[in-house]
Design a protein around this motif. Sequence first.
Motif, mmCIF file in Angstrom:
data_model
loop_
_atom_site.group_PDB
_atom_site.id
_atom_site.type_symbol
_atom_site.label_atom_id
_atom_site.label_comp_id
_atom_site.label_asym_id
_atom_site.label_seq_id
_atom_site.Cartn_x
_atom_site.Cartn_y
_atom_site.Cartn_z
ATOM 1 N N ALA A 169 -31.481 53.080 -40.551
ATOM 2 C CA ALA A 169 -30.832 51.987 -41.273
ATOM 3 C C ALA A 169 -31.050 50.677 -40.527
ATOM 4 O O ALA A 169 -31.348 50.668 -39.331
ATOM 5 C CB ALA A 169 -29.342 52.275 -41.435
ATOM 6 N N ASP A 171 -29.557 46.871 -39.417
ATOM 7 C CA ASP A 171 -28.378 46.029 -39.206
ATOM 8 C C ASP A 171 -28.744 45.043 -38.110
ATOM 9 O O ASP A 171 -28.674 45.362 -36.930
ATOM 10 C CB ASP A 171 -27.168 46.873 -38.808
ATOM 11 C CG ASP A 171 -25.907 46.046 -38.609
ATOM 12 O OD1 ASP A 171 -25.967 44.815 -38.777
ATOM 13 O OD2 ASP A 171 -24.860 46.623 -38.280
ATOM 14 N N LEU A 336 -24.559 44.702 -45.978
ATOM 15 C CA LEU A 336 -25.340 45.903 -45.658
ATOM 16 C C LEU A 336 -26.073 46.443 -46.884
ATOM 17 O O LEU A 336 -27.213 46.918 -46.781
ATOM 18 C CB LEU A 336 -24.415 46.968 -45.074
ATOM 19 C CG LEU A 336 -23.882 46.651 -43.673
ATOM 20 C CD1 LEU A 336 -22.621 47.439 -43.367
ATOM 21 C CD2 LEU A 336 -24.969 46.922 -42.622
ATOM 22 N N GLY A 340 -30.507 46.700 -48.159
ATOM 23 C CA GLY A 340 -31.226 47.733 -48.891
ATOM 24 C C GLY A 340 -31.896 47.229 -50.155
ATOM 25 O O GLY A 340 -32.844 47.839 -50.644
ATOM 26 N N GLN A 365 -28.839 52.799 -45.843
ATOM 27 C CA GLN A 365 -27.755 51.831 -45.636
ATOM 28 C C GLN A 365 -26.419 52.429 -46.067
ATOM 29 O O GLN A 365 -25.398 52.259 -45.398
ATOM 30 C CB GLN A 365 -28.029 50.558 -46.430
ATOM 31 C CG GLN A 365 -29.269 49.782 -45.998
ATOM 32 C CD GLN A 365 -29.207 49.284 -44.579
ATOM 33 O OE1 GLN A 365 -29.930 49.754 -43.706
ATOM 34 N NE2 GLN A 365 -28.322 48.344 -44.317
#
Length: 449
Positions: A169, A171, A336, A340, A365
């Motif tokens: 993922a 971030d 978040l 994606g 995500q």
Amino acid sequence: MNTAPAPMPTAYDSGDTAWLLAATAMVLLMTPGLAFFYGGMVRTKHILMMIKMSFAALAFGTLVWWAIGYSLAFGPDVGGAGLIGNLDHVFMHDIELNTLTGHIPTYVYSTFQMGFAIITVALISGSIADRATMKGWLVFVVLWLLIVYIPLAHWVFDQDGWIVKHLGALDFAGGLPVELNSGVAGLAVALVLRAPRDFARREERPNNIPLVVIGVGLLWFGWFGFNSGSALTDQGTASAAFINTQLGAAGAMVTWPLVEKWRTGTVTTMGVVSAAVAGMVAITPACGEVDTLGAVITGLVVGAVCAFAITLKYRFDVDDTLDVVGVHGVGGLIGLIMVGLFATARISGKEGLFYGGGWGLLGKQLVAVVSVIAFSFILTWIIAKAVDLTVGFRAEDEYDSVPGTDRERAYDFQTAERLGALVSGKAVTSDDELVRQITKLLRAREESK
């Protein structure tokens, strides 16, 4: 005989180090800014308590991070699962002046990450404004950083953390361990400390809106260091994170006031500055992953959604006093998800759904979001409950009335109080009583005309 420190390794980069030193100072400034922001939002009798809660987080968070936090978050991974670091660097052991993290001195990088830990736990205080004891807050800060924040920092910020290494993922600057985490934790502690009996009927008015605006200004300034500093370089994605931070805030400041105008017929200063915060919250995980169009869309979406989200606390009778859940929790979630959808290869190297990347990144995500929500909420609820049952966390009902959680005065009303006593014939015992007497006198004056 004193000897000169060993020279820096060839990997050392002075430009990047200089930028991260500046960014670190900006991030550390955010917590005093938050103190002003929260302090101006509460009633007069609680302003100093809110300021002290932020500065307590600043002090205790610093010591926890130095003693053990950095080692657990960024020490060599235990077992290869990406869940927690080891204890090799307790009390910053084995870290020298020329020890590098990448091409930056580890002392600088550690302090930068320390600022993230401090502001995250300080944010939670907004969910329990007016009804927490200081002794309970101090114990909570230490336990929460050790049990909740530090593992999440390892998951997301450490190169061996399971969310970045095993899950994949994205971030960029802390949407998971900082924004979403603080919002979810705020919900948990708000439930433990429960709403006052008159929560739904009581109108909370800020005691000092200019102080709120000053706080937001300091937060805004610090956010550029928070987001751009996460690039760990003065080139490349740092510039994208910088402009995207501004665009996210600006977009939210357009749609939030529009929603406010539609719902209430007016646009408030509190709404405008809250919109700026929501925009920067949402862009935090996305600032180094999306292009400028994605940043604007993120801001526009989060402004509208958060303007509605902050009203849900009344429907569910959860006293999220200063809207930590509605702004940081919901805003972080939106940011978040936007990664994606709008991540682009020319910025982050990966593509979201709307840039031809398919559903893969969005799915990752969502897995990261659900994992952090579950981890943060369950453990925070347990910690807050344990603190309340042992040292006491929730202030008693009478503690929430005159004279409030402050034992000092934020504003000197002594002259006005003496005047009020002379006019009314009785002593003024609190700021609230002073306001009531002045209002009564003004009303009588208007009726006599």
